[in-house]
Scaffold this motif. Structure first.
Motif, short mmCIF file in Angstrom:
data_model
loop_
_atom_site.label_atom_id
_atom_site.label_comp_id
_atom_site.label_asym_id
_atom_site.label_seq_id
_atom_site.Cartn_x
_atom_site.Cartn_y
_atom_site.Cartn_z
N ASN A 1 0.85 -1.18 0.00
CA ASN A 1 0.00 0.00 0.00
C ASN A 1 0.90 1.24 0.00
O ASN A 1 1.23 1.79 1.05
CB ASN A 1 -0.89 -0.05 1.24
CG ASN A 1 -1.97 1.00 1.19
OD1 ASN A 1 -1.87 1.96 0.44
ND2 ASN A 1 -2.99 0.82 1.99
N TYR A 2 1.28 1.66 -1.19
CA TYR A 2 2.28 2.73 -1.31
C TYR A 2 1.89 4.05 -0.65
O TYR A 2 2.68 4.64 0.09
CB TYR A 2 2.65 2.96 -2.77
CG TYR A 2 3.09 1.72 -3.46
CD1 TYR A 2 4.23 1.06 -3.02
CD2 TYR A 2 2.37 1.18 -4.51
CE1 TYR A 2 4.64 -0.11 -3.63
CE2 TYR A 2 2.77 0.01 -5.12
CZ TYR A 2 3.90 -0.63 -4.68
OH TYR A 2 4.29 -1.79 -5.27
N PRO A 3 0.68 4.57 -0.92
CA PRO A 3 0.34 5.85 -0.29
C PRO A 3 0.46 5.79 1.23
O PRO A 3 0.98 6.70 1.86
CB PRO A 3 -1.11 6.07 -0.71
CG PRO A 3 -1.30 5.25 -1.92
CD PRO A 3 -0.40 4.07 -1.76
N LYS A 4 -0.01 4.65 1.79
CA LYS A 4 0.04 4.50 3.24
C LYS A 4 1.49 4.48 3.73
O LYS A 4 1.83 5.09 4.75
CB LYS A 4 -0.68 3.21 3.63
CG LYS A 4 -1.14 3.17 5.07
CD LYS A 4 -1.98 1.94 5.33
CE LYS A 4 -2.22 1.75 6.81
NZ LYS A 4 -2.89 0.49 7.13
N GLN A 5 2.32 3.77 2.97
CA GLN A 5 3.74 3.70 3.33
C GLN A 5 4.37 5.08 3.30
O GLN A 5 5.12 5.46 4.20
CB GLN A 5 4.48 2.79 2.35
CG GLN A 5 4.25 1.32 2.58
CD GLN A 5 4.97 0.46 1.55
OE1 GLN A 5 5.09 0.85 0.40
NE2 GLN A 5 5.41 -0.71 1.97
N LEU B 1 2.89 8.04 3.57
CA LEU B 1 2.35 8.88 4.64
C LEU B 1 3.06 8.57 5.96
O LEU B 1 3.46 9.47 6.70
CB LEU B 1 0.85 8.63 4.80
CG LEU B 1 -0.03 9.37 3.80
CD1 LEU B 1 -1.48 8.96 3.97
CD2 LEU B 1 0.12 10.88 3.97
N ARG B 2 3.22 7.29 6.21
CA ARG B 2 3.85 6.87 7.46
C ARG B 2 5.28 7.42 7.54
O ARG B 2 5.70 7.97 8.57
CB ARG B 2 3.87 5.34 7.54
CG ARG B 2 4.68 4.75 8.68
CD ARG B 2 3.96 4.90 10.02
NE ARG B 2 4.85 4.60 11.13
CZ ARG B 2 5.04 3.38 11.60
NH1 ARG B 2 4.38 2.36 11.08
NH2 ARG B 2 5.85 3.18 12.62
N ILE C 1 7.05 -0.42 7.73
CA ILE C 1 6.20 -0.17 6.55
C ILE C 1 6.18 -1.37 5.60
O ILE C 1 5.45 -1.38 4.63
CB ILE C 1 6.61 1.10 5.76
CG1 ILE C 1 8.05 1.02 5.28
CG2 ILE C 1 6.36 2.36 6.58
CD1 ILE C 1 8.38 2.14 4.30
N GLU D 1 0.53 -4.99 7.91
CA GLU D 1 -0.43 -3.89 7.98
C GLU D 1 -0.45 -3.11 6.67
O GLU D 1 -1.46 -2.52 6.30
CB GLU D 1 -0.02 -2.98 9.14
CG GLU D 1 -1.11 -2.03 9.57
CD GLU D 1 -0.58 -0.99 10.54
OE1 GLU D 1 0.42 -1.27 11.24
OE2 GLU D 1 -1.15 0.10 10.58
N TYR D 2 0.67 -3.08 5.98
CA TYR D 2 0.76 -2.29 4.76
C TYR D 2 0.59 -3.13 3.50
O TYR D 2 0.91 -2.71 2.40
CB TYR D 2 2.10 -1.55 4.72
CG TYR D 2 2.20 -0.51 5.81
CD1 TYR D 2 1.83 0.81 5.57
CD2 TYR D 2 2.61 -0.86 7.09
CE1 TYR D 2 1.88 1.75 6.57
CE2 TYR D 2 2.66 0.07 8.10
CZ TYR D 2 2.30 1.38 7.84
OH TYR D 2 2.34 2.31 8.83
#
Lengths: 403, 306
Positions: free
Chosen positions: B84-88, B90-91, B109, B113-114
């Motif tokens: 999940n690139y966007p999530k990674q 953002l984190r 990341i 979870e990702y």
């Protein structure tokens, strides 16, 4: 090729001695019979087949048959053969073992084993050697004439051993070059590249780890080149006889140098010969072809052959990235309207149609015959092919067109 | 249904109870695929109910159906997993502001979870009481590379994600592959599967299918429709109609309130059966020159025993 009842009985009889008491021994013998008949079965499939028998009620012949079939057959085309072999093998009483089972004459499908044996040098060697010693001439072979087209469907079986194949490697080289030209195409799938046409988020992210999540390097990706399928339709009617030596080599070169080539020959009817020439062993292949292709050097019905192709094979073999190569002089004895319609249908399905016409080499030739006229509107390329020089020229043309 | 207590009869009965009429040989291979834990490759002409087998089976087994529709260009990222690139991102940005530990972030990341689960991973990771039914639909549309990749998944039922490790299936999912035979499937993949060819149904079976799906159809109309379809399949059409077309047609006739097949009705509603202009044209031709004799066929169908 038709597998006759005798062949099946033969195969069953041949392994009668292997049969023993108990289902497992019989199952193993049955597996060998199927292999003998040309159905490819792996060890794991045999194991699974015997395992599956533990789950079904063996007193029901139907369940028993279905269980074996699901495990041992993996192609619709083999189903009918399986059923016949099953009926013959699992009779209530086993057939009597033959007195001299060792000398059972080898039958065609059994030669499958031999196909893979041919080593890489085999083809060139044989090309240099000329006529194969293995191919035996048919004693009752009638001399064949070279008609422009023949009004009758001459279902003659032609022996390849009469044709010396001593053409040099130059032809093979030229063919390989052409093959690569027509078969290179850009794929929808992408791969990583330093210079591409889009960013690859996965690898960009991956690379950013070493900078603590800061994106410094952008990894791009681009479409990669993929081999297209090539379908080769070869005219082997009487009017093409003088080119047949070249045709064989062309079919062979294309089939064995490229991935995903399907080869068909047609005269009054169409035959698929891909499986016959899929090996480096050219002598064996020639024998196989001459045994199975009917109508070699016969009349021509391009329209009907194309119709058969469109109906039975096109769905499975032709997609929007397929290049269809037709080699024919365009002398058609059949209904020209059928030819036109089938060409249109084929054109709608495939990427490119290339028509190679040996007659085009002559300066005075004009595609006036009706068959050629009907097909012309649907062709992407209409090119000459008759000698090594023309092959090289063809290669150059294609290079320009593809680039 | 408890997979341990299955017999061929119960499979056949259960499929029937869920409105899937199948013959004994199909029931046998389905039963074998469940008990042996071996994938089943179903081939057949379009519209004979290949996909339906898996769907109905998921209902019968009271489990989840995970479907992977194949298409050209389908790759491991779409079939298996994707980060999940966007999530990674953002984190990592957030940690940057908060002065978080770089090492920890880098490992975290790439944790589960990702991870975005695609069908194959989902099927393998699933931990319900009954394993899910995994339907890999129209495998012939995917390319050879994907087949090779599938081979690995189907032989070991495990998936390796470099950042996380190897994930093994706790229970093997029931795998069904379908193919329309638009191209040959590789032998290695076939060897790992049980194989079954679903043919067009017989007249009796097709009648039973229509009556099961549309109980409101009048019996003689259903007979006529099925007899017509059987006859048409013997003829030389570019695209032979499947059971799906029969059902479409039957439902159209019900909607139009027809009780009887006649030439006018056939012509009006032929769009349900034939989807090519050439075929429609061909049919009209056949009807006109009586090679397809409607009246005689209808008479014959009336004699059919239900």
């Amino acid at each position: 090729m038709e597998v006759t009842t005798e062949i099946i009985q033969d195969a069953v009889a041949r392994y009668a001695t292997v049969r023993g008491q108990g289902t497992l021994a019989n199952l193993l013998a049955f597996g060998r019979v199927l292999k003998q008949l040309g159905i490819e079965i792996g060890m794991s499939q045999m194991i699974d087949a015997s395992r599956s028998l533990g789950f079904v009620n063996l007193s029901s012949k139907t369940d028993f048959r279905v269980a074996l079939r699901a495990n041992l057959v993996s192609d619709k085309d083999d189903m009918a053969l399986f059923e016949r072999a099953f009926e013959c093998f699992w009779q209530d009483c086993a057939p009597e073992p033959p007195a001299v089972d060792v000398v059972t004459p080898p039958i065609m499908p059994a030669e499958r084993d031999g196909w893979t044996d041919g080593d890489a040098g085999n083809m060139e060697e044989l090309l240099a050697q000329g006529p194969s010693p293995e191919a035996q001439p048919e004693p009752d072979q009638e001399p064949f004439s070279v008609p422009t087209y023949s009004p009758n469907e001459v279902l003659s079986r032609k022996d390849f051993s009469e044709m010396g194949i001593e053409e040099s490697r130059a032809v093979a080289q030229a063919i390989l070059m052409i093959a690569n030209k027509i078969a290179t195409q850009v794929s929808r799938r992408k791969k990583r590249a330093t210079k591409g046409d889009g960013i690859d988020p996965r690898w960009t992210m991956r690379k950013s780890i070493k900078y603590g999540g800061e994106i410094v390097e952008l990894v791009e990706r681009k479409r990669r080149i993929r081999k297209t399928r090539v379908v080769l339709l070869c005219d082997v009617s009487g009017s093409m006889d003088c080119y047949s030596r070249f045709l064989i080599q062309f079919m062979y070169g294309l089939q064995n140098e490229l991935w995903g080539v399907e080869t068909f020959v047609f005269s009054t009817s169409l035959s698929r010969i891909t499986h016959l020439i899929r090996s480096k062993d050219i002598a064996g292949a020639l024998e196989r072809i001459s045994n199975s292709v009917l109508g070699w050097s016969g009349g021509t019905n391009i329209g009907r052959s194309l119709q058969t192709f469109n109906q039975d094979f096109a769905a499975a073999l032709v997609s929007h990235r397929t290049v269809v190569v037709i080699i024919s002089d365009g002398w058609d004895r059949g209904d020209v309207r059928v030819l036109g319609r089938e060409m249109q249908r084929l054109k709608a399905r495939c990427r490119t149609i290339i028509w190679l016409n040996p007659l085009l080499a002559s300066d005075h030739y004009e595609p006036l015959c009706k068959g050629m006229q009907a097909a012309l509107p649907y062709l992407d390329y209409f090119l000459s092919v008759h000698s090594v020089n023309s092959l090289v020229a063809l290669g150059r043309t294609l290079q320009r067109l593809v680039a | 249904m408890n997979p341990k207590k299955l017999t061929i009869e119960t499979v056949e009965g259960a499929l029937r109870a869920h409105q899937y009429i199948c013959d004994r040989s199909l029931a046998t291979v389905v039963y074998l695929s469940i008990t042996m834990g071996k994938p089943l490759l179903l081939e057949g002409e379009a519209g004979v109910g290949k996909t339906e087998v898996a769907k109905v089976l998921a209902e019968v087994m009271e489990t989840k159906l995970i479907r992977l529709q194949c298409y050209e260009g389908l790759d491991a990222n779409t079939a298996l997993y994707e980060w999940n690139y966007p999530k990674q991102m953002l984190r990592s940005k957030l940690e940057e502001v908060q002065h978080g530990d770089r090492e920890t972030v880098a490992t975290e990341i790439f944790s589960e979870e990702y991870l975005v689960r695609r069908p194959l991973l989902e099927a393998i990771q699933s931990d319900g009481v009954t394993p899910p039914v995994l339907l890999i639909d129209e495998i012939d549309r995917a390319d050879m590379e994907f087949e090779a990749f599938l081979l690995e998944v189907l032989s070991d039922f495990q998936i390796t994600i470099p950042e996380i490790g190897t994930i093994r299936a706790k229970k093997r999912p029931y795998v069904y592959l379908t193919s329309n035979r638009t191209r040959e499937i590789h032998d290695a993949l076939k060897r790992r599967c049980l194989y079954h060819w679903i043919d067009y149904p017989s007249l009796e079976k097709e009648y039973a299918i229509v009556m099961t799906k549309f109980p409101q159809v009048e019996s003689h109309l259903a007979k006529q429709v099925c007899a017509f379809m059987q006859r048409v399949r013997e003829m030389n059409f570019y695209k032979r109609p499947g059971v799906a077309e029969t059902l479409d047609w039957a439902s159209a006739l019900v909607a139009l309130n027809r009780h009887e097949l006649d030439e006018a009705t056939v012509k009006e509603t032929m769009g349900c059966v034939f989807k090519y202009r050439e075929d429609l044209h061909h049919l009209e031709e056949e009807l006109r020159c009586k090679r397809l004799d409607l009246n005689q066929m209808l008479k014959a169908s009336a004699e059919l025993q239900a």
